[in-house]
Write an enzyme that holds these catalytic residues in place. Structure first.
Site, short mmCIF file in Angstrom:
data_model
loop_
_atom_site.label_atom_id
_atom_site.label_comp_id
_atom_site.label_asym_id
_atom_site.label_seq_id
_atom_site.Cartn_x
_atom_site.Cartn_y
_atom_site.Cartn_z
N HIS A 30 1.81 13.39 -3.65
CA HIS A 30 2.27 12.01 -3.82
C HIS A 30 2.10 11.62 -5.29
CE1 HIS A 30 3.43 8.11 -2.32
NE2 HIS A 30 2.33 7.53 -2.72
N TYR A 77 -4.52 -31.18 3.06
CA TYR A 77 -5.96 -31.03 2.82
C TYR A 77 -6.32 -31.26 1.36
CZ TYR A 77 -6.74 -28.97 7.44
OH TYR A 77 -6.83 -28.76 8.78
N ARG A 101 -6.14 10.39 -4.49
CA ARG A 101 -6.38 9.73 -3.20
C ARG A 101 -6.74 10.83 -2.21
NH1 ARG A 101 -1.77 5.51 -1.20
NH2 ARG A 101 -0.66 7.42 -0.69
N CYS A 109 -1.49 -25.14 4.88
CA CYS A 109 -2.52 -25.10 5.93
C CYS A 109 -2.41 -23.78 6.70
CB CYS A 109 -2.34 -26.28 6.90
SG CYS A 109 -2.09 -27.87 6.09
N LYS A 153 4.97 3.18 8.42
CA LYS A 153 3.59 2.71 8.55
C LYS A 153 3.57 1.18 8.51
CE LYS A 153 3.03 3.43 3.57
NZ LYS A 153 2.65 4.44 2.58
N ASP A 187 -1.29 -23.29 9.69
CA ASP A 187 -0.10 -23.19 10.54
C ASP A 187 1.09 -24.01 10.05
OD1 ASP A 187 -1.97 -22.03 12.54
OD2 ASP A 187 -2.70 -24.10 12.57
N ARG A 221 10.20 11.08 1.43
CA ARG A 221 9.50 10.12 2.28
C ARG A 221 9.98 8.72 1.88
NH1 ARG A 221 5.42 13.47 0.22
NH2 ARG A 221 4.58 11.74 -1.00
C1 LIG Z 1 3.72 4.79 1.86
C2 LIG Z 1 3.98 6.18 1.42
C3 LIG Z 1 5.26 6.60 1.10
C4 LIG Z 1 6.44 5.65 1.00
O1 LIG Z 1 6.48 5.10 -0.29
P1 LIG Z 1 7.64 4.10 -0.73
O2 LIG Z 1 7.32 3.79 -2.14
O3 LIG Z 1 7.55 2.92 0.16
O4 LIG Z 1 8.93 4.83 -0.55
C5 LIG Z 1 5.44 7.94 0.82
N1 LIG Z 1 4.41 8.81 0.84
C6 LIG Z 1 3.16 8.42 1.11
C7 LIG Z 1 2.07 9.43 1.11
C8 LIG Z 1 2.89 7.10 1.40
O5 LIG Z 1 1.64 6.72 1.67
#
Ligand SMILES: *Cc1c(COP(=O)(O)O)cnc(C)c1O
Length: 387
Positions: free
Chosen positions: A168, A267, A138, A313, A41, A315, A221
């Site tokens: 998760h 600045y 979530r 700044c 992602k 850039d 994941r």
């Molecule tokens: C982003 C995400 C992950 C990856 O997590 P890491 O800590 O980067 O390994 C796994 N599962 C879900 C649902 C996520 O949103």
């Protein structure tokens, strides 16, 4: 196609050999029957999605995960045909688009599913992973009755296939494992609600995979660990193998000049030279993600730590140099020069944030150079798209 050129003196280097090694090491570390789902992602955490995906697949990852439909479509349009799970909520109206691109959707609510079905007129199959909320609060279903009904709805439509179920963890990267254990037990109980186990059951992010390989069911994941960064500082010295940081950020001095005692820089004229000094201008700014709070931190110039002086700044920013240096001298903001190294974690510490945020913040405006075997295999510069 992204342009393969860039005309500015600032770039990100992505070491694909390190991505490869990080995935291989995780595969080796996990039990044989556990799949690696590469989490790509946010443009592969700012690295560049397509190259990271190709490398992760070569290294043995067998599934991909993104947050949004757009990210998945980008991968499909770039010729990636591996299975892709969209972790986030897709609009009910867009289920047909997901089907067309052969994407796996997260089903996280009965009401969402019913709405999606009511507008889904295609005959194409749709694959789902059911998201259970075991305590992250979530996305995900919490109630047994909702899970039961949701599964019935999927089973009763021949176009739909429940391939996976997942959850998760909120604290897998913390030394205190009590809330992790609580969530794990909740997930085990929730799995009992599902009469026929789907093919894939997964609960682990990088931290879970690295710390509790016996608890991940049959897929991990893998996000932050694939990029070679620790999921948190507190577990950094308990990692089972070395991670290799794949991301580095470089620029160069575009002007070098001597300023006298009392002269001002940038600045607000907040910096006043307390002596005669050499100052270099570096063409990186907050629009590149090098945000203003990084004022006064160090970058590496010719192997030495040099302080950013005055305000950053949009850039550009200025550094105090130890002596006169040549225009064109390389400046490293993240990465190594000679015996010095600035880690993503060092930048995160200064900013009071996590390494995840630092790499995601380096903006699209900075070209990405992909290295394999020390050679450049691709340059991506989205600024010059269609030029
Ligand atoms: C982003 C995400 C992950 C990856 O997590 P890491 O800590 O980067 O390994 C796994 N599962 C879900 C649902 C996520 O949103």
């Amino acid at each position: 196609m992204e342009s393969s050129h860039f005309y500015r003196d600032t770039w990100v280097e992505v070491n694909l050999d390190y991505i490869y090694e990080n995935v291989t090491n995780m595969k080796r570390f996990l039990p044989d029957d556990v799949a690696v789902m590469a989490v790509v992602k946010a443009n592969a955490y700012g690295h560049g999605d397509v190259q990271v995906v190709k490398t992760a697949l070569e290294a043995g990852a067998s599934y991909l995960a993104v947050a949004f439909l757009d990210e998945a479509i980008h991968l499909r349009s770039s010729g990636i045909d591996a299975p892709i799970l969209v972790l986030g909520a897709v609009r009910p109206n867009d289920m047909s688009l997901a089907a067309k691109y052969n994407l796996t959707l997260t089903v996280f609510q009965l009401e969402w599913l019913q709405e999606a079905i009511s507008v889904y007129k295609e005959n194409l199959p749709v694959t789902f992973h059911l998201k259970l909320d075991s305590g992250m609060g979530r996305l995900g279903v919490k109630e047994k009755s909702e899970v039961t009904e949701l599964i019935e709805v999927i089973e009763n439509d021949p176009r739909f296939f429940l391939e996976g179920v997942f959850t998760h963890f909120a604290t897998a990267d913390e030394l205190d494992t009590s809330y992790f254990e609580e969530q794990y037990q909740t997930f085990l109980q929730m799995l009992e609600w599902i009469p026929v186990k789907p093919k894939m059951v997964h609960c682990g992010n990088s931290a879970t995979g690295l710390r509790f390989p016996e608890k991940v069911f049959n897929a991990v994941r893998l996000g932050i660990g694939m990029y070679g960064l620790t999921p948190s500082l507190e577990i950094k010295d308990q990692l089972p193998y070395n991670l290799h940081e794949a991301f580095s950020l470089h620029s160069s001095l575009v002007q070098v000049k001597k300023i006298a005692e009392g002269e001002k820089v940038s600045y607000g004229a907040t910096f006043t030279a307390d002596e005669e000094m050499w100052v270099g201008t570096v063409p990186v700014g907050y629009a590149d993600g090098w945000i203003r709070s990084l004022q006064n931190t160090d970058v590496l110039v010719d192997g030495e730590r040099c302080q950013i002086i005055g305000r950053i700044c949009m850039d550009q920013f200025m550094v105090k140099l130890p002596r006169e240096m040549a225009r064109g001298t390389k400046v490293t903001l993240i990465g190594g020069q000679k015996n010095e190294y600035i880690h993503v974690d060092d930048v995160a510490k200064v900013l009071g944030t996590v390494n995840y945020e630092v790499i995601c913040t380096i903006s699209y405006r900075v070209p990405r150079i992909f290295l394999k075997n020390k050679s450049i295999i691709e340059v991506r510069n989205p600024v010059l798209i269609n030029h």
